[in-house]
Design a protein around this motif. Structure first.
Motif, short mmCIF file in Angstrom:
data_model
loop_
_atom_site.label_atom_id
_atom_site.label_comp_id
_atom_site.label_asym_id
_atom_site.label_seq_id
_atom_site.Cartn_x
_atom_site.Cartn_y
_atom_site.Cartn_z
N LYS A 213 34.54 22.38 -3.08
CA LYS A 213 33.22 22.12 -2.50
C LYS A 213 32.93 20.63 -2.71
N PRO A 214 33.23 19.78 -1.71
CA PRO A 214 33.04 18.35 -1.93
C PRO A 214 31.58 17.96 -2.17
N TYR A 215 30.64 18.64 -1.52
CA TYR A 215 29.22 18.30 -1.66
C TYR A 215 28.45 19.56 -2.07
N SER A 216 27.77 19.48 -3.20
CA SER A 216 27.18 20.70 -3.75
C SER A 216 25.82 21.05 -3.14
N ASP A 217 25.11 20.04 -2.58
CA ASP A 217 23.86 20.39 -1.88
C ASP A 217 23.66 19.51 -0.66
N ARG A 218 22.79 19.97 0.22
CA ARG A 218 22.52 19.26 1.49
C ARG A 218 21.04 19.34 1.80
N PRO A 219 20.53 18.39 2.63
CA PRO A 219 19.12 18.46 3.00
C PRO A 219 18.82 19.73 3.80
N ASN A 220 17.66 20.33 3.52
CA ASN A 220 17.26 21.49 4.34
C ASN A 220 16.11 21.10 5.26
N ARG A 221 15.72 22.06 6.12
CA ARG A 221 14.70 21.76 7.13
C ARG A 221 13.33 21.50 6.53
N GLN A 222 13.11 21.98 5.31
CA GLN A 222 11.79 21.84 4.67
C GLN A 222 11.64 20.48 3.97
N GLY A 223 12.60 19.60 4.11
CA GLY A 223 12.50 18.28 3.47
C GLY A 223 13.03 18.27 2.05
N GLY A 224 13.51 19.40 1.56
CA GLY A 224 14.12 19.45 0.23
C GLY A 224 15.63 19.48 0.34
N ARG A 225 16.26 20.04 -0.67
CA ARG A 225 17.71 20.17 -0.65
C ARG A 225 18.09 21.61 -0.96
N ARG A 226 19.23 22.04 -0.45
CA ARG A 226 19.66 23.41 -0.68
C ARG A 226 21.12 23.41 -1.13
N SER A 227 21.43 24.24 -2.11
CA SER A 227 22.80 24.29 -2.62
C SER A 227 23.75 24.83 -1.55
N VAL A 228 24.88 24.18 -1.40
CA VAL A 228 25.93 24.66 -0.50
C VAL A 228 26.58 25.87 -1.17
N GLU A 229 26.66 26.98 -0.42
CA GLU A 229 27.05 28.24 -1.06
C GLU A 229 28.54 28.57 -0.90
N ASN A 230 29.23 27.88 0.03
CA ASN A 230 30.66 28.21 0.18
C ASN A 230 31.51 26.94 0.16
N TRP A 231 32.79 27.06 0.48
CA TRP A 231 33.75 25.99 0.20
C TRP A 231 34.23 25.32 1.49
N ASP A 232 34.02 24.00 1.58
CA ASP A 232 34.38 23.27 2.80
C ASP A 232 35.86 22.91 2.86
N VAL A 233 36.53 22.96 1.73
CA VAL A 233 37.94 22.55 1.68
C VAL A 233 38.76 23.67 1.02
N SER A 234 39.95 23.95 1.55
CA SER A 234 40.83 24.95 0.95
C SER A 234 42.27 24.50 1.04
#
Ligand SMILES: NC(=O)c1ccc[n+]([C@@H]2O[C@H](COP(=O)([O-])OP(=O)(O)OC[C@H]3O[C@@H](n4cnc5c(N)ncnc54)[C@H](O)[C@@H]3O)[C@@H](O)[C@H]2O)c1
Length: 372
Positions: A213-234
């Motif tokens: 998981k290269p990036y553990s959180d990302r911006p969400n629509r509410q202006g906050g951040r949300r944890s990335v729940e799955n794995w972008d690289v395998s």
């Protein structure tokens, strides 16, 4: 006799449009089979559904997909919604006596994939998954080269699938980042290279996977951040029986890679290389060439690589991504008609899901996992 088939389409995003184009084009391209009637379209709300129905040429529209699957005029349902909806929609459509064309990945959980397969079996209807890359005439040609023994005995297969739509660390969180969509790169992506393995060699007999998981959180629509729940690289080691070793690398965060599905096959008498970013060509190296002239040659797609000829009579004029979906649609119609068809149906798709979940298990337990 009415030789037509009533089509229902659920979802009108990236893949929904692709299915709509396929249903619109299939008769003109292939000439045979039933004429699709664009009967009913479903979206999240009635307004969007009505707009898309007007654009795509569907007769009726609804904001409730359940109305569509019970419409007596609908005979086959295209399911192009996010992964988490596939099982519920496919099972409902099959139980209502419809054929199903469902986008990959089949389902998020193995239990759901099994449920979908059981529903397909019980219904006696045709249920096919959206594995469009197997339809590429160049992939068929690779199969023919392997069958002819041109590169000898295969000893190693290497697959890479990379895109960069999640490469920006600040790319907003969306449904593909949720655990509800699956493991991430493996099921969003890995299922495509697995579909190529399935048609060319059969699926792996064992796998060893490492997910990251290269990036553990990302911006969400509410202006906050949300944890990335799955794995972008395998990164996955696999074996195709005792003779062929393999390596699969998958990334949704690979800057510069736009639609790479790179396949390399190494044999005792030559090699094959292919990349989906250049989907109209393949590279072939054979040791039977004069040593002074050995090197990879580029084979460009043309009418000698069916069904390219159904689209364009001239070589080198190239097919595109949406054309692969038209070919897939034609194969689906052949399957519905009871003819031999190049499709990954729910039975075969379930085997791909088993491989995906074996990779997830391997990552959790950090060991090889056997697939029977
Ligand atoms: N075969 C391929 O090459 C390929 C490529 C991309 C995506 N996919 C698959 O296609 C599916 C859809 O992906 P996408 O990229 O098109 O997503 P998308 O977000 O572009 O489109 C999804 C659509 O489904 C609609 N939708 C969501 N919930 C709905 C509901 N309950 N009822 C009706 N409509 C609903 C959304 O409004 C949207 O229009 C996914 O399963 C994805 O894995 C396959």
């Amino acid at each position: 006799m009415d030789n037509s088939i009533g089509v229902g389409l659920i979802g009108t995003g990236y893949m929904g449009k692709c299915h709509a184009l396929a249903w619109t084009g299939v008769k003109a391209v292939f000439g045979d089979g039933p004429r699709p009637r664009l009967v009913h379209l479903a979206e999240v709300d009635a307004g969007l559904a009505a707009r898309r129905a007007e654009e795509f040429g569907f007769k009726r529209s609804t904001g409730d997909w359940r109305v569509l699957v019970t419409d007596p005029d609908v005979e086959v349902v295209s399911i192009t919604t996010p992964n988490a909806f596939h099982a519920e929609m496919a099972v409902a459509a099959l139980e209502a006596g419809k054929h199903v064309w469902c986008e990959k990945p089949m389902a998020v959980t193995l239990a759901d994939a099994e449920r979908m397969t059981a529903a397909a079996r019980a219904s006696g209807k045709t249920a096919v998954l959206g594995y469009n890359y197997i339809q590429n005439p160049m992939i068929r040609q690779i199969g023919a080269i392997l069958a002819e023994g041109t590169i000898g005995t295969v000893n190693h297969v290497r697959l890479e699938m990379d895109e960069d739509f999640m490469a920006d660390p600040e790319a907003p969180f969306f449904w593909k980042n949720e655990l509800a969509a699956g493991y991430g790169a493996i099921d969003d992506f890995g299922v495509h290279p697995l579909s190529l393995l399935q048609v060319l060699f059969g699926l792996p007999s064992r796998v060893f996977a490492n997910l990251s998981k290269p990036y553990s959180d990302r911006p969400n629509r509410q202006g906050g951040r949300r944890s990335v729940e799955n794995w972008d690289v395998s990164s996955i080691l696999f074996e195709l029986g005792p003779e062929i070793s393999g390596l699969m690398a998958l990334s949704r965060t690979a800057w510069g890679r736009k639609g790479r599905i790179a396949l390399q096959i190494f044999g005792s008498k030559g090699s094959i290389a292919y990349d989906q970013e250049r989907l109209n060509e393949l590279q072939l190296y054979v040791t039977s060439d004069k040593p002074s002239e050995q090197g990879f040659r580029t084979i460009l797609s043309g009418p000698q690589h069916p069904p390219y000829d159904r689209f364009v009579p001239a070589a080198g004029h190239t097919l595109g991504f949406n054309d692969l979906k038209i070919i897939e649609c034609h194969e689906l119609l052949r399957a519905i008609a009871g003819e031999p068809a190049r499709v990954i149906d729910f039975e075969r798709g379930l085997q791909i899901e088993r491989a995906v979940h074996a990779m997830g298990q391997s990552h959790r337990e950090q060991r090889w996992v056997e697939l029977s």
